[in-house]
Enzyme design. Structure first.
Site, mmCIF file in Angstrom:
data_model
loop_
_atom_site.group_PDB
_atom_site.id
_atom_site.type_symbol
_atom_site.label_atom_id
_atom_site.label_comp_id
_atom_site.label_asym_id
_atom_site.label_seq_id
_atom_site.Cartn_x
_atom_site.Cartn_y
_atom_site.Cartn_z
ATOM 1 N N TRP A 139 0.812 -1.211 0.000
ATOM 2 C CA TRP A 139 0.000 0.000 0.000
ATOM 3 C C TRP A 139 0.846 1.262 0.000
ATOM 4 C CZ3 TRP A 139 -3.059 2.671 4.305
ATOM 5 C CH2 TRP A 139 -2.364 2.702 5.514
ATOM 6 N N ARG B 267 -0.073 -12.488 4.065
ATOM 7 C CA ARG B 267 -1.023 -11.411 4.321
ATOM 8 C C ARG B 267 -0.841 -10.367 3.220
ATOM 9 N NH1 ARG B 267 2.787 -10.087 9.242
ATOM 10 N NH2 ARG B 267 3.895 -8.218 8.529
ATOM 11 N N SER B 268 -1.912 -9.634 2.963
ATOM 12 C CA SER B 268 -1.856 -8.594 1.948
ATOM 13 C C SER B 268 -1.791 -7.243 2.651
ATOM 14 C CB SER B 268 -3.074 -8.695 1.024
ATOM 15 O OG SER B 268 -3.003 -7.775 -0.027
ATOM 16 N N GLN B 269 -2.235 -6.200 1.988
ATOM 17 C CA GLN B 269 -2.381 -4.872 2.574
ATOM 18 C C GLN B 269 -3.580 -4.218 1.898
ATOM 19 O OE1 GLN B 269 1.528 -2.810 2.545
ATOM 20 N NE2 GLN B 269 1.430 -2.934 4.773
ATOM 21 N N ARG C 132 4.267 -13.743 14.354
ATOM 22 C CA ARG C 132 4.948 -13.207 13.173
ATOM 23 C C ARG C 132 6.435 -13.553 13.213
ATOM 24 N NH1 ARG C 132 4.303 -7.198 13.991
ATOM 25 N NH2 ARG C 132 4.170 -7.943 16.145
ATOM 26 N N PRO C 133 7.004 -14.040 12.142
ATOM 27 C CA PRO C 133 8.431 -14.356 12.150
ATOM 28 C C PRO C 133 9.302 -13.129 12.346
ATOM 29 C CG PRO C 133 7.491 -14.639 9.949
ATOM 30 C CD PRO C 133 6.349 -14.448 10.890
ATOM 31 N N GLY D 68 -2.417 -2.378 7.468
ATOM 32 C CA GLY D 68 -1.493 -1.260 7.368
ATOM 33 C C GLY D 68 -1.422 -0.462 8.655
ATOM 34 N N ASP E 249 -0.737 -0.995 11.787
ATOM 35 C CA ASP E 249 -0.188 -1.872 12.817
ATOM 36 C C ASP E 249 0.723 -1.046 13.750
ATOM 37 O OD1 ASP E 249 1.279 -1.624 10.403
ATOM 38 O OD2 ASP E 249 2.459 -3.389 10.837
ATOM 39 N N GLU F 76 8.384 8.815 8.273
ATOM 40 C CA GLU F 76 7.207 7.996 7.946
ATOM 41 C C GLU F 76 5.973 8.465 8.693
ATOM 42 O OE1 GLU F 76 7.131 3.990 9.347
ATOM 43 O OE2 GLU F 76 8.326 4.425 11.127
ATOM 44 N N GLU G 77 6.756 -0.684 17.341
ATOM 45 C CA GLU G 77 7.733 -1.742 17.613
ATOM 46 C C GLU G 77 9.136 -1.398 17.135
ATOM 47 O OE1 GLU G 77 4.821 -5.646 17.303
ATOM 48 O OE2 GLU G 77 5.907 -4.998 15.501
#
Length: 641
Positions: free
Chosen positions: A199, A245-247, A304-305, A335, A337, A534, A550
């Site tokens: 995205w 997973r997508s976005q 989540r890895p 998105g 998160d 960002e 995170e």
């Protein structure tokens, strides 16, 4: 001989006790009976038990990079930054066979040796020369404001710095890399985000089109089109750990923006759009009161890895860890998160209470509605009338559902709906106003305008915060952070109306965010290094980067570059007029008072009254700004650890 037997007996007893004791500790840890964090260790007696059955990726590399003992052990030993590495030294099958030969108890040294024999750290990306990039593009000459032209020039220059392509070795040996390579160059977000992301690319494309970089844009869209053909959808990013997973599904938006700018249609893109929408229709829907909505709900229910240790500890301290892990993964797909949106009913916005897959998000359903709109237009171009009619029917259906279920007439806005709690989320999120971008929803603009006035979201100098009230103090998609995607979409929502207040606010919000980004680049506050961030702090235009989350705030930054370039271009001819109209903005009651005054007094008296009204208005505005700032006392402004 007798002494030796006694020593052996004692030694055996000690080893058994150590094993049982350590097993008990490890078992208690795995079932969430210890404190909240998985500790780092140098010795493992056996593999962990992770109660989940849907990995974050599939394929030959999944058991190495997305689930299983190699990934788990690397996190327990604190080697997750280098093991598994960027590239396999031998095929995946041999790596797994080699690992199976290791035995427990396992020391960190034994595991590190395995990692060094199996993986290596390499550069899998290279800087690329974009042939359509220009150091001094023509569009800069049309920007009359000097500061904005300076910023636009800097943002245009960053396309060259953020341009990447996969190395020839990745393209030749994709089975040796934990990547989903694409053929054409792309723009990365920046910082730790060193591959393409889904995205983010929409706003990157918005900026590229301002820079008239049509060739680069077409190549990026072709990359995504090919991914859809291969996978059936577009993944979160080019990292295989994020591929299941997508976005937010913005691919049709990207295609339509390119086509609007160039007049070029490509039939294979229509086929790709259709395939992606079918994926969302099949895998990402949820029912509410007889209506079908779209929701973020990934299949994965494992930690989540990329953050295994944190997810594992959060999940194992709950009664249903796999459901928590699914909610976390689904929030990453959104998105946002992470945000208090996904934890309704919990004033602390703790991830242990996340249930993203049970929430109907306003923004996702708006995106899907407009996807159908753009696809109908695209199908009509190729004279696929029946297909276009089908897309228009889907647009009407999802639009009706949004209005019937998500609209709150008392507040005058659309709200997320929590299926598990069977109620709407009345908090403010920028996404609440996105339905204004759907054709036909302009008729609700007056009510939305009143809602925005009352929400408090317009009181912040640096942009619209991601949430109000300020309940979450550590999730990055919450107050006080302002994000370029939200700011841009809110402005687009306001511009889709003919409401004078919202149109004026669109211009004000654009100027505020442009100024924020400008100051963050050229006038950084508090000794910070200048950069394009960002996320930003909404509480001032000083350009301070946002906090929480995170990881430490990243600089680069693809979607900020693109969103701000588009805003500068959209409002390039309005700058001087907007400054004047902003100074003269009055509340409705004040405007009425001035009208009556003008009717009763001579022109000179009216002028005096207007002048006094302006002074009073500016004073009140300053008071409101101070009041808004007071709400923030006690907030933690420290950077992430």
């Amino acid at each position: 001989m007798g002494i030796t037997r006694v020593k052996m007996l004692w030694l055996g007893t000690i080893l058994i006790c150590l094993y049982l004791g350590s097993s008990w500790v490890q078992s208690n840890l795995e079932f969430g009976l210890t404190n909240a964090f998985l500790p780092q260790t140098t010795f493992l007696l056996g593999p962990m038990e992770v109660p989940c059955n849907e990995s974050l990726c599939t394929g030959p590399l999944a058991e190495i990079y997305c689930h299983g003992e190699i990934l788990q052990n690397s996190w327990q030993f604190g080697l997750q930054k280098t093991c598994p590495g960027d590239k396999l030294k031998v095929p995946a099958k041999e790596v797994l066979e080699k690992f199976k030969k290791l035995s427990y108890p396992m020391s960190v040294d034994k595991f590190r040796n395995f990692c060094e024999e199996s993986f290596e750290q390499v550069n899998y990306l290279e800087v690329v020369n974009l042939t359509d990039w220009r150091i001094d593009p023509d569009f800069l000459n049309e920007i009359t404001d000097e500061k904005q032209r300076k910023l636009a020039s800097e943002l245009n220059e960053r396309w060259k710095r953020l341009a990447r392509q996969f190395t020839s070795d990745v393209l030749t040996h994709p089975d040796m890399y934990p990547l989903l390579p694409v053929q054409n160059p792309f723009i990365v977000p920046g910082g730790r985000f060193d591959v393409y992301f889904y995205w983010d690319t929409y706003w990157i494309i918005k900026g590229l089109l301002v820079s008239k970089m049509y060739e680069t844009t077409k190549g990026i869209i072709d990359n995504f089109s090919n991914l859809v053909t291969t996978l059936g959808y577009i993944p979160n990013s080019g990292n295989i750990q994020l591929t299941r997973r997508s976005q937010p599904p913005l691919f049709p938006h990207m295609v339509w923006e390119y086509t609007k700018a160039t007049g070029i249609y490509d039939k294979k893109w229509l086929d790709s759009m259709k395939m992606e929408m079918e994926f969302w229709e099949k895998n990402r829907t949820i029912e509410v009161d007889g209506h079908t909505f779209f929701a973020y709900k990934t299949l994965s229910n494992c930690p989540r890895p990329e953050n295994f240790r944190g997810d594992y500890s959060i999940g194992m301290n709950t009664t249903m860890p796999s459901e928590v892990w699914r909610g976390i993964s689904s929030a990453c797909e959104s998105g946002w998160d992470f945000s208090s949106r996904w934890m309704q009913g919990d004033t602390t916005a703790a991830l242990s209470n996340i249930h993203t897959d049970q929430i109907v998000p306003v923004d996702l359903n708006v995106l899907m509605a407009n996807n159908y709109r753009y696809m109908a237009l695209y199908a009509e171009h190729f004279l696929k009338i029946e297909e276009a009619t089908s897309y228009r029917h889907k647009l009407e259906k999802i639009s009706a559902a949004i209005q019937q279920v998500l609209w709150d007439d008392n507040l005058g806005v659309w709200l997320d709906y929590d299926v598990s709690l069977k109620k709407k989320n009345s908090n403010f999120y920028p996404s609440n106003v996105y339905p204004l971008m759907i054709p036909g929803f302009e008729k609700y603009a007056d009510k939305v305008g009143n809602y925005m006035k009352k929400s408090g979201a317009l009181k912040f100098a640096g942009g619209i915060p991601s949430s109000l009230p300020s309940e979450s103090l550590n999730q990055q998609w919450d107050f006080p952070n302002v994000w370029a995607p939200n700011q841009h979409f809110v402005i687009q929502s306001f511009l889709a109306t003919s409401n004078s207040f919202l149109l004026q606010e669109a211009a004000k919000q654009a100027q505020a965010f442009i100024e924020t980004v400008y100051n963050g680049m050229y006038n950084p506050a508090g000794g910070l290094t200048g950069g394009v961030w960002e996320k930003y702090d909404a509480r001032s235009t000083a350009g301070a980067p946002g906090t929480g989350g995170e990881y430490i705030v990243q600089e680069g930054f693809g979607w900020t570059n693109g969103a701000v370039l588009d805003l500068i271009w959209t409002f390039r001819n309005n700058h001087n007029r907007l400054e004047k109209s902003s100074e003269l903005e009055l509340e409705t009651s004040q405007q009425s008072a001035l009208v009556y005054a003008a009717a009763g007094f001579c022109a000179m008296v009216a002028v005096v009254m207007i002048f006094k009204g302006l002074i009073k208005y500016k004073s009140r505005q300053a008071s409101e700004d101070a009041e808004a700032g007071a709400l923030l006392l006690g907030e933690n402004d420290e950077d992430d650890d």
